[in-house]
Design a protein around this motif. Structure first.
Motif, mmCIF file in Angstrom:
data_model
loop_
_atom_site.group_PDB
_atom_site.id
_atom_site.type_symbol
_atom_site.label_atom_id
_atom_site.label_comp_id
_atom_site.label_asym_id
_atom_site.label_seq_id
_atom_site.Cartn_x
_atom_site.Cartn_y
_atom_site.Cartn_z
ATOM 1 N N PRO A 11 0.470 12.050 -6.407
ATOM 2 C CA PRO A 11 -0.158 12.851 -5.364
ATOM 3 C C PRO A 11 0.725 14.015 -4.973
ATOM 4 O O PRO A 11 1.910 14.057 -5.303
ATOM 5 C CB PRO A 11 -0.313 11.851 -4.217
ATOM 6 C CG PRO A 11 0.725 10.830 -4.462
ATOM 7 C CD PRO A 11 0.846 10.714 -5.944
ATOM 8 N N ARG A 56 5.466 4.614 -4.285
ATOM 9 C CA ARG A 56 4.007 4.548 -4.165
ATOM 10 C C ARG A 56 3.417 3.291 -4.809
ATOM 11 O O ARG A 56 2.293 3.306 -5.305
ATOM 12 C CB ARG A 56 3.354 5.813 -4.741
ATOM 13 C CG ARG A 56 3.720 7.074 -3.991
ATOM 14 C CD ARG A 56 2.926 8.263 -4.491
ATOM 15 N NE ARG A 56 3.327 8.673 -5.825
ATOM 16 C CZ ARG A 56 4.317 9.510 -6.063
ATOM 17 N NH1 ARG A 56 5.020 10.020 -5.079
ATOM 18 N NH2 ARG A 56 4.624 9.854 -7.297
ATOM 19 N N HIS A 101 -1.594 0.983 -1.677
ATOM 20 C CA HIS A 101 -2.721 1.576 -0.954
ATOM 21 C C HIS A 101 -2.224 2.589 0.068
ATOM 22 O O HIS A 101 -1.036 2.640 0.388
ATOM 23 C CB HIS A 101 -3.536 0.481 -0.299
ATOM 24 C CG HIS A 101 -4.046 -0.530 -1.286
ATOM 25 N ND1 HIS A 101 -5.010 -0.247 -2.216
ATOM 26 C CD2 HIS A 101 -3.679 -1.823 -1.512
ATOM 27 C CE1 HIS A 101 -5.241 -1.309 -2.968
ATOM 28 N NE2 HIS A 101 -4.439 -2.283 -2.560
ATOM 29 N N THR A 102 -3.125 3.385 0.552
ATOM 30 C CA THR A 102 -2.774 4.530 1.377
ATOM 31 C C THR A 102 -3.450 4.457 2.737
ATOM 32 O O THR A 102 -4.605 4.054 2.850
ATOM 33 C CB THR A 102 -3.173 5.846 0.677
ATOM 34 O OG1 THR A 102 -2.481 5.927 -0.574
ATOM 35 C CG2 THR A 102 -2.806 7.055 1.519
ATOM 36 N N GLU A 151 -4.201 7.147 5.818
ATOM 37 C CA GLU A 151 -4.153 8.526 6.271
ATOM 38 C C GLU A 151 -4.552 8.573 7.737
ATOM 39 O O GLU A 151 -5.261 7.692 8.236
ATOM 40 C CB GLU A 151 -5.089 9.401 5.441
ATOM 41 C CG GLU A 151 -4.675 9.499 3.977
ATOM 42 C CD GLU A 151 -5.596 10.401 3.186
ATOM 43 O OE1 GLU A 151 -6.718 10.661 3.682
ATOM 44 O OE2 GLU A 151 -5.199 10.844 2.099
ATOM 45 N N SER A 184 0.113 10.891 5.679
ATOM 46 C CA SER A 184 -0.345 9.945 4.662
ATOM 47 C C SER A 184 0.815 9.023 4.312
ATOM 48 O O SER A 184 1.915 9.496 4.005
ATOM 49 C CB SER A 184 -0.828 10.695 3.416
ATOM 50 O OG SER A 184 -1.196 9.784 2.387
ATOM 51 N N LEU A 185 0.583 7.702 4.373
ATOM 52 C CA LEU A 185 1.574 6.692 3.985
ATOM 53 C C LEU A 185 1.076 6.005 2.726
ATOM 54 O O LEU A 185 -0.060 5.513 2.694
ATOM 55 C CB LEU A 185 1.777 5.654 5.094
ATOM 56 C CG LEU A 185 2.324 6.159 6.425
ATOM 57 C CD1 LEU A 185 2.495 4.993 7.389
ATOM 58 C CD2 LEU A 185 3.643 6.865 6.223
ATOM 59 N N GLU A 186 1.937 5.955 1.703
ATOM 60 C CA GLU A 186 1.528 5.426 0.403
ATOM 61 C C GLU A 186 2.328 4.189 0.048
ATOM 62 O O GLU A 186 3.360 3.890 0.652
ATOM 63 C CB GLU A 186 1.726 6.498 -0.672
ATOM 64 C CG GLU A 186 0.971 7.784 -0.393
ATOM 65 C CD GLU A 186 1.522 8.952 -1.176
ATOM 66 O OE1 GLU A 186 2.635 8.800 -1.718
ATOM 67 O OE2 GLU A 186 0.870 9.995 -1.228
ATOM 68 N N ALA A 236 -11.207 3.246 2.677
ATOM 69 C CA ALA A 236 -10.244 4.258 3.103
ATOM 70 C C ALA A 236 -10.465 4.549 4.581
ATOM 71 O O ALA A 236 -11.593 4.803 5.005
ATOM 72 C CB ALA A 236 -10.400 5.525 2.279
#
Length: 589
Positions: free
Chosen positions: A112, A465, A493-494, A496, A532-534, A564
């Protein structure tokens, strides 16, 4: 031969050539294909930075840029490099500290866009001179940053000048000049100057409000010394006694301190160069008891004579270090700690010979803990309650267990920023049975963990990530070799979201958002408050949010692989913490 067969042979010949040419061309295109790395460069407050330089350098150890671009008006950039290459991404701009992202594999896995936040910086130049004004060349100048790097910056992606070690180091030229480069604007610096011919010199450095470049003039104090003579009870000189001068004005000694020297064959010593101050002098003869003198006041440039020092004889602990088979262990470090009511004190350090024997002399009578630190593959071992004097004791050390294996993604590909470690399944402390983990081949993800003690352990791994993975508990025996252990890291997973002012609804840039249970996972909000945290695992998570102008807060979130979510996190501006103090009976204090 019939004409038909001839033409068939010619056709097959040229067909083979054509296939080979196509294959070679495809291979050349595959080997020469480029991969893109994209991102945005902003200030810590989220303001996009136009014209910032972004380069790719081979990692590790690369010097020359592979590619170079500048950010556009919106702070965004796209840079290309050879597909599959391992690189370091470096972003820099005048007036800011450089920012580095290490061990990036171009075109491997999902990449990303990178969000790079640069911190304001000041270039620090200066000169070092002696007390009489002459330049001091060859001096080491280093700066330590007391404060941690800005909260929310991911480890491994560090701001130059506020590294995890917090240290920049240079040498002065012949004219005494030096340049430390660009350092983050802060007031918590310790500037250290070291030279063999001068005493250590430290000063505080405040870069807040300083123009760039900041010029620092450093004058070293005139060197001083403490000297004397060491003799035994019979008046004969004691050679090889270690004398150490400890500066009592310092709350903690630096790496170079205390200053020390050995007595000559005539028993004479000179300890220096010393800075002006108050000192304690320790004398450790080879076979005698430690003697302590002080305090001793030392003026700049003075040579203080403490006269004749008489040392008393001591006792010894001697014996042999062996492994479980009874074979001698050579080259092991043996430390004797005197057991005290409120802890222990290191008194002697020695080594075992080829026959495994050791002798720790110059001890006072009493009880000791003896720690053996052997070389691989043996393990360290401590034995308590050894009463000195003691002769002919036998100390046994164990042999390490080793675990090998690989860590890859679900497609068998290597991973960037891979970290592997081992821990006891039921640890008494977080450091129990961790061993020493190393990545032996990053191309295949192969790892090796050495130095494990007998017991049940769990092997864990994580990468950039990616969700961390943990093995099943496994029992390792002394001297055993286990593996290969194959671990697969799944894509993380992310989450946001947006951080905003509860009163105005405006987005808050520069807020630090991190996973409360794992400080390695964090981000800085952009100018509009987005983050955003991945690399997160599914399930419940608690996020910590901090900003200098707002009250810190924590929010709970559910991380779902199927859904999401966009988190809205309001902050209270200028909140004040009010503490009510009451007595045990509940009345106001």
């Amino acid at each position: 031969m019939p004409k038909k067969a001839v033409w068939q042979g010619i056709f097959v010949f040229f067909l083979d050539i054509l296939i080979a040419m196509v294959f070679d061309a495809g291979s050349a295109r595959a080997e020469g294909s480029a991969a893109r790395f994209q991102g945005i460069v902003t200030s810590l407050t989220g303001q996009p930075l136009t014209g910032a330089s972004v380069i790719l350098v081979a990692w590790p150890g690369g010097k020359e840029p592979i590619a170079r671009v500048s950010t556009g008006e919106d702070g965004r950039f796209t840079i290309e490099g050879p597909a599959g290459a391992r690189v370091e991404v470096v972003a820099s701009m005048e007036g800011y500290c450089a920012y580095r992202i290490t061990d990036v594999i171009l075109g491997v896995g999902d990449q990303p866009q990178a969000a790079i936040a640069l911190q304001r910086g000041v270039r620090v130049d200066g000169a070092v001179r002696a007390a009489q004004g002459s330049p001091v060349g060859g001096a080491t100048v280093r700066v330590d940053l007391f404060r941690l790097r800005p909260s929310g910056l991911r480890k491994g992606s560090e701001s130059e000048g506020s590294l995890s070690s917090g240290r920049a180091e240079v040498k002065t030229s012949e004219d005494g000049s030096f340049s430390l480069g660009v350092l983050p604007v802060a007031d918590g610096y310790l500037l250290e100057v070291r030279h063999p011919g001068y005493p250590p010199h430290d000063l505080r450095l405040d870069l807040t409000g300083r123009a760039s470049p900041a010029q620092i003039a450093i004058k070293l104090p005139a060197p001083a010394e403490i000297r004397g003579l060491v003799v035994g009870k019979d008046g004969s000189p004691v050679a090889g006694a270690m004398t150490r001068a400890i500066d009592l004005s310092r709350s903690a000694p630096t790496e170079e301190e205390p200053r020390e020297a050995s007595t000559s064959d005539e028993g004479v010593f000179r300890v220096g160069p010393l800075a002006p101050g108050r000192y304690r002098l320790e004398i450790r003869p080879p076979e005698g008891l430690r003697e302590i003198l002080g305090p001793i006041d030392v003026a700049a440039g003075a040579s203080v004579d403490v006269g004749r020092i008489v040392v008393r004889p001591g006792v010894a602990i001697d014996g042999t270090v062996v492994d479980r088979r009874g074979d001698p262990v050579a080259g092991a470090t043996v430390k004797a700690f005197r057991q005290l009511q409120n802890g222990r004190s290191l008194e002697r350090v020695t080594r075992t010979g080829e026959d495994g024997r050791f002798r720790a002399a110059g001890l006072a009578e009493g009880f000791y803990t003896v720690r053996v630190e052997p070389k691989e593959p043996h393990l360290s071992q401590e034995t308590e309650d050894i009463e000195a004097p003691a002769t002919g004791i036998s100390l046994e050390v164990g042999t390490e267990a080793v675990i090998t294996g690989t860590v890859v993604d679900r497609n068998g590909a290597p991973l960037a920023k891979l970290r592997v470690w081992a821990s006891a399944s039921n640890p008494r402390s977080r450091y129990d049975n961790m061993g020493r983990a190393e990545i032996v081949d990053r191309e295949s993800g192969a790892f090796r963990i050495r130095g494990l003690r007998e017991g049940e352990v769990i092997v864990s791994a994580r990468a950039d990530r990616r969700s961390p993975v943990h093995s099943e508990p496994m029992y390792v025996e002394a001297g055993g070799s286990y593996g290969p252990l194959n671990l697969v890291l799944e894509p993380g997973h992310t989450i946001e979201g947006r951080v905003f002012d509860r009163t105005t609804g405006a987005g808050i840039g520069g807020a630090a958002v991190s996973l409360a249970a794992d400080g390695d996972v964090g981000a800085i909000t952009s100018r509009d408050g987005r983050f955003s945290l991945e690399g997160l695992r599914p399930g419940q998570a608690s996020l910590s949010v901090e900003h200098p102008s707002y009250a810190p807060t924590q929010v709970n979130a559910v991380i779902s692989p199927d859904e999401a979510r966009l988190l809205d996190i309001p902050l209270e501006p200028g909140a004040e913490l009010i503490v009510s103090v009451r007595t045990a009976q509940g009345a106001p204090a």
